[in-house]
Scaffold this motif. Structure first.
Motif, PDB file in Angstrom:
ATOM      1  N   CYS A  37     -46.172 -30.081  11.238  1.00  0.00           N
ATOM      2  CA  CYS A  37     -46.343 -28.977  10.668  1.00  0.00           C
ATOM      3  C   CYS A  37     -45.367 -28.177   9.828  1.00  0.00           C
ATOM      4  O   CYS A  37     -44.264 -28.140  10.253  1.00  0.00           O
ATOM      5  CB  CYS A  37     -47.222 -28.064  11.452  1.00  0.00           C
ATOM      6  SG  CYS A  37     -48.550 -28.641  12.179  1.00  0.00           S
ATOM      7  N   ALA A  38     -45.735 -27.486   8.872  1.00  0.00           N
ATOM      8  CA  ALA A  38     -44.582 -27.037   7.860  1.00  0.00           C
ATOM      9  C   ALA A  38     -44.195 -25.602   8.659  1.00  0.00           C
ATOM     10  O   ALA A  38     -44.938 -24.811   9.183  1.00  0.00           O
ATOM     11  CB  ALA A  38     -45.100 -26.402   6.615  1.00  0.00           C
ATOM     12  N   PRO A  39     -42.614 -25.377   8.917  1.00  0.00           N
ATOM     13  CA  PRO A  39     -42.313 -24.413   9.566  1.00  0.00           C
ATOM     14  C   PRO A  39     -42.390 -22.910   8.739  1.00  0.00           C
ATOM     15  O   PRO A  39     -42.402 -21.982   9.220  1.00  0.00           O
ATOM     16  CB  PRO A  39     -40.771 -24.588   9.572  1.00  0.00           C
ATOM     17  CG  PRO A  39     -40.626 -25.610   8.478  1.00  0.00           C
ATOM     18  CD  PRO A  39     -41.837 -26.270   8.380  1.00  0.00           C
ATOM     19  N   ASP A  40     -42.939 -23.030   7.578  1.00  0.00           N
ATOM     20  CA  ASP A  40     -42.804 -21.897   6.664  1.00  0.00           C
ATOM     21  C   ASP A  40     -43.878 -22.280   5.286  1.00  0.00           C
ATOM     22  O   ASP A  40     -44.183 -23.558   5.176  1.00  0.00           O
ATOM     23  CB  ASP A  40     -41.631 -21.614   6.052  1.00  0.00           C
ATOM     24  CG  ASP A  40     -41.541 -19.861   5.824  1.00  0.00           C
ATOM     25  OD1 ASP A  40     -42.330 -19.317   5.647  1.00  0.00           O
ATOM     26  OD2 ASP A  40     -40.214 -19.395   5.669  1.00  0.00           O
ATOM     27  N   ASP A  41     -44.138 -21.255   4.614  1.00  0.00           N
ATOM     28  CA  ASP A  41     -44.963 -21.677   3.547  1.00  0.00           C
ATOM     29  C   ASP A  41     -43.988 -22.551   2.404  1.00  0.00           C
ATOM     30  O   ASP A  41     -42.851 -22.440   2.410  1.00  0.00           O
ATOM     31  CB  ASP A  41     -45.235 -20.299   2.583  1.00  0.00           C
ATOM     32  CG  ASP A  41     -46.196 -19.483   3.253  1.00  0.00           C
ATOM     33  OD1 ASP A  41     -47.022 -19.878   4.464  1.00  0.00           O
ATOM     34  OD2 ASP A  41     -46.401 -18.310   3.012  1.00  0.00           O
ATOM     35  N   TYR A  42     -44.702 -23.553   1.554  1.00  0.00           N
ATOM     36  CA  TYR A  42     -44.212 -24.133   0.614  1.00  0.00           C
ATOM     37  C   TYR A  42     -45.064 -24.250  -0.611  1.00  0.00           C
ATOM     38  O   TYR A  42     -46.169 -23.591  -0.520  1.00  0.00           O
ATOM     39  CB  TYR A  42     -43.795 -25.462   1.278  1.00  0.00           C
ATOM     40  CG  TYR A  42     -44.952 -26.207   1.747  1.00  0.00           C
ATOM     41  CD1 TYR A  42     -45.283 -27.488   0.911  1.00  0.00           C
ATOM     42  CD2 TYR A  42     -45.647 -26.098   2.825  1.00  0.00           C
ATOM     43  CE1 TYR A  42     -46.278 -28.224   1.379  1.00  0.00           C
ATOM     44  CE2 TYR A  42     -46.778 -26.922   3.254  1.00  0.00           C
ATOM     45  CZ  TYR A  42     -47.005 -27.826   2.624  1.00  0.00           C
ATOM     46  OH  TYR A  42     -47.974 -28.591   3.133  1.00  0.00           O
ATOM     47  N   LYS A  46     -49.200 -23.624   3.233  1.00  0.00           N
ATOM     48  CA  LYS A  46     -48.922 -22.448   3.964  1.00  0.00           C
ATOM     49  C   LYS A  46     -48.004 -22.968   5.432  1.00  0.00           C
ATOM     50  O   LYS A  46     -48.181 -24.225   5.879  1.00  0.00           O
ATOM     51  CB  LYS A  46     -50.048 -21.944   4.349  1.00  0.00           C
ATOM     52  CG  LYS A  46     -50.643 -21.352   3.032  1.00  0.00           C
ATOM     53  CD  LYS A  46     -50.193 -20.131   2.635  1.00  0.00           C
ATOM     54  CE  LYS A  46     -51.155 -19.758   1.537  1.00  0.00           C
ATOM     55  NZ  LYS A  46     -49.887 -18.702   0.430  1.00  0.00           N
ATOM     56  N   LYS A  47     -47.392 -22.082   5.974  1.00  0.00           N
ATOM     57  CA  LYS A  47     -47.051 -22.417   7.271  1.00  0.00           C
ATOM     58  C   LYS A  47     -47.798 -22.838   8.337  1.00  0.00           C
ATOM     59  O   LYS A  47     -49.238 -22.272   8.092  1.00  0.00           O
ATOM     60  CB  LYS A  47     -46.240 -21.060   7.756  1.00  0.00           C
ATOM     61  CG  LYS A  47     -45.771 -20.948   9.095  1.00  0.00           C
ATOM     62  CD  LYS A  47     -45.311 -19.878   9.631  1.00  0.00           C
ATOM     63  CE  LYS A  47     -44.554 -19.821  10.837  1.00  0.00           C
ATOM     64  NZ  LYS A  47     -44.121 -18.481  11.504  1.00  0.00           N
TER      65      LYS A  47
END
Length: 159
Positions: A37-42, A46-47
């Motif tokens: 999963c994304a560690p932050d928004d991109y 989203k995170k």
């Protein structure tokens, strides 16, 4: 988990996990290894959204990247799956096409995510490797097909 020296990276809008799970259900020596999963928004998520999926398709290590809608797959890249008989050819072809995919010519089809697949019976590859008239006849037969007809290729090989 060992990181492969070379990995195929496939760009998806947001369905990398769904695609990897589908591939693992259809092809032998295929599996989903990890979901990250994304560690932050991109830019396209989203995170906490699934960002990458590590998976294997028929023994080939892959990573699916949920990079958004900017880049689409095209026919310049495809998976070529060698099959042993008509039953195996039908099974893979039908799984891809009946799951929202589409047929194309000469043993090619696309899955619902736009990834191209060549479902190629070994008899066709063997005919092409033989060269000469056998290759010419098999090639001519293939050119009129969508899904490859193994019996028709074998007949063409014999002349």
């Amino acid at each position: 988990m060992t990181i492969a020296k070379n990995t195929v990276c496939l760009w998806f809008d947001k369905d990398a996990e769904e695609a990897a799970t589908f591939y693992a259900s259809v092809f032998p020596d295929s599996r989903v290894e990890a979901v990250h999963c994304a560690p932050d928004d991109y830019p396209s998520g989203k995170k906490g959204d699934v960002l990458t999926v590590q998976f294997t398709v028929a023994g080939i290590p892959c990573i699916g990247l949920n990079g958004g809608p900017v880049f689409k797959p095209d026919e310049a890249f495809s998976f070529q799956i060698a099959t042993d008989d008509q039953q195996e050819t039908d099974r893979y072809w039908n799984a891809i096409v009946s799951n929202g995919g589409s047929e194309s010519d000469c043993g090619w089809c696309k899955d619902r995510w736009g990834v191209s697949w060549q479902i190629t019976p070994r008899t066709l590859t063997e005919a092409m490797m033989a060269g000469g008239e056998e290759a010419r006849r098999a090639f001519a037969a293939m050119m009129s097909m969508r899904k490859i007809d193994v019996a028709a290729i074998d007949a063409a090989r014999r002349g």
